[in-house]
Design a protein around this motif. Sequence first.
Motif, PDB file in Angstrom:
ATOM      1  N   VAL A 152      81.593  -2.788  82.296  1.00 20.28           N
ATOM      2  CA  VAL A 152      80.711  -2.911  81.130  1.00 20.28           C
ATOM      3  C   VAL A 152      79.290  -2.853  81.689  1.00 20.28           C
ATOM      4  O   VAL A 152      78.941  -3.644  82.572  1.00 20.28           O
ATOM      5  CB  VAL A 152      80.984  -4.230  80.382  1.00 20.28           C
ATOM      6  N   CYS A 153      78.496  -1.879  81.208  1.00 22.83           N
ATOM      7  CA  CYS A 153      77.262  -1.535  81.928  1.00 22.83           C
ATOM      8  C   CYS A 153      76.024  -1.640  81.047  1.00 22.83           C
ATOM      9  O   CYS A 153      76.000  -1.124  79.935  1.00 22.83           O
ATOM     10  CB  CYS A 153      77.335  -0.096  82.411  1.00 22.83           C
ATOM     11  N   LEU A 154      74.985  -2.268  81.606  1.00 25.34           N
ATOM     12  CA  LEU A 154      73.736  -2.437  80.859  1.00 25.34           C
ATOM     13  C   LEU A 154      72.560  -2.308  81.819  1.00 25.34           C
ATOM     14  O   LEU A 154      72.539  -2.956  82.872  1.00 25.34           O
ATOM     15  CB  LEU A 154      73.743  -3.829  80.200  1.00 25.34           C
ATOM     16  N   GLY A 155      71.608  -1.464  81.450  1.00 21.44           N
ATOM     17  CA  GLY A 155      70.411  -1.308  82.272  1.00 21.44           C
ATOM     18  C   GLY A 155      69.182  -1.299  81.393  1.00 21.44           C
ATOM     19  O   GLY A 155      69.243  -0.813  80.258  1.00 21.44           O
ATOM     20  N   LEU A 156      68.078  -1.831  81.905  1.00 16.08           N
ATOM     21  CA  LEU A 156      66.804  -1.738  81.179  1.00 16.08           C
ATOM     22  C   LEU A 156      65.876  -0.803  81.943  1.00 16.08           C
ATOM     23  O   LEU A 156      65.608  -1.016  83.130  1.00 16.08           O
ATOM     24  CB  LEU A 156      66.133  -3.118  81.060  1.00 16.08           C
ATOM     25  N   MET A 157      65.403   0.226  81.242  1.00 13.90           N
ATOM     26  CA  MET A 157      64.420   1.124  81.844  1.00 13.90           C
ATOM     27  C   MET A 157      63.070   0.876  81.190  1.00 13.90           C
ATOM     28  O   MET A 157      62.987   0.671  79.978  1.00 13.90           O
ATOM     29  CB  MET A 157      64.832   2.575  81.588  1.00 13.90           C
ATOM     30  N   VAL A 158      62.040   0.875  82.007  1.00 15.81           N
ATOM     31  CA  VAL A 158      60.686   0.778  81.465  1.00 15.81           C
ATOM     32  C   VAL A 158      59.925   2.001  81.975  1.00 15.81           C
ATOM     33  O   VAL A 158      59.855   2.230  83.194  1.00 15.81           O
ATOM     34  CB  VAL A 158      59.993  -0.535  81.902  1.00 15.81           C
ATOM     35  N   ASP A 159      59.432   2.795  81.048  1.00 16.62           N
ATOM     36  CA  ASP A 159      58.775   4.065  81.385  1.00 16.62           C
ATOM     37  C   ASP A 159      59.639   4.913  82.331  1.00 16.62           C
ATOM     38  O   ASP A 159      59.146   5.483  83.311  1.00 16.62           O
ATOM     39  CB  ASP A 159      57.379   3.812  81.975  1.00 16.62           C
TER      40      ASP A 159
END
Length: 356
Positions: A152-159
């Motif tokens: 189960v995969c979650l990532g936060l990208m900023v710009d």
Amino acid sequence: MASTEYSKELHIALLAVQRATLLTKSVFHSHAKGTLDKADASPVTIGDFGAQALIISALQHNFPDDEIVAEEEAKDLRENSKVRQTVWDLVQNSKLSDDAAEKELGGAIASVDSMLDIIDKGDSKGGSKGRIWAIDPIDGTKGFLRGGQYAVCLGLMVDGDVKVGVLGCPNLPVDDSQPLTEDIGADATDAEGKGVLFSAVQGKGAASRPLGKGSLANESTIGMKPISNISDATFCESVEAGHSSQSDSVAIANKLGITKPSVRMDSQAKYASIARGAGDLYLRLPVRKDYVEKIWDHAAGDLIVREAGGQVTDTEGKRLDFSHGRTLKENKGVIAAPKDVHQHVIEAVMSVLGSK
Ligand SMILES: Nc1ncnc2c1ncn2[C@@H]1O[C@H](COP(=O)(O)O)[C@@H](O)[C@H]1OP(=O)(O)O
Ligand SMILES: [Mg+2]
Ligand SMILES: [Mg+2]
Ligand SMILES: [Mg+2]
């Protein structure tokens, strides 16, 4: 909890992935997985829909202005009342046992209709600006159905840059030093607490902790295993022959003098396994020219490996570029390895793929 950059995002991401992973485990250990075929002929299950609903609901409660790129959409559920009801029952029954944590995630979803709308909130186009979360509610759905590894995969990208990554790997051993195996083993999995949560924040290293079913605890720092002799390395590769070329991988292993058989497992569990030093090198060698990798299949794993001391690029040595929308359209395949041997591996990859 001390507040440092992205500490709230990491905390919520860990809880959201823990809750969603527990939902998927209950499906994994039941007979009926409610499988449907999507337009591209790939499978989706009630576990995928349920996990996506729970994660998005938690993100919306905590970060209402953020955008979300998620794999699934609610269309099939809107058209199929039986599967819709099964997913809704599942979601209603998936609460964290830690009441305070459940409250931090915003508690239960209000109604079946709001669940469908929440699932469809993962339709952002992505891009190079702002805060965008990437969700794969079940990565390796084929492994999930086969009784193998999934994540189960979650990532936060900023710009366009990955800042936070969390992987819930319910069928990997909790012990970082346990040897890598293809077979998950009868006692390695259960319907509740077993499994691992991996996480990383940019610039702050990578960690693992037991998935558990209560409060988050027992975090340990993870790191890739140093390789003194590349010929002793172990490749970690896909189970599905259609996802990564097995003949190219044999040729690359020959070039590097590697004789040990590859360990095959589904999903981003491969990134997690090399990040914790259980395997050494992750190879994903394009099979079909027309397949474009999706950002939710790589965002969390890319950061976790790099924060554990690795380098992740495509087969031409370019870093994965998450700023081009929902896909990695500027990249071909994936090569992940400890930093100091990565270039050596890329040279072998390029000489094999270049000579075709
Ligand atoms: N033709 C394809 N080539 C590469 N990857 C694919 C292909 N079709 C589906 N996938 C995705 O590959 C990932 C798992 O593959 P692997 O185990 O090889 O790493 C999954 O994210 C799967 O999506 P899904 O999330 O729907 O399972
Ligand atoms: Mg899928
Ligand atoms: Mg996936
Ligand atoms: Mg998926």
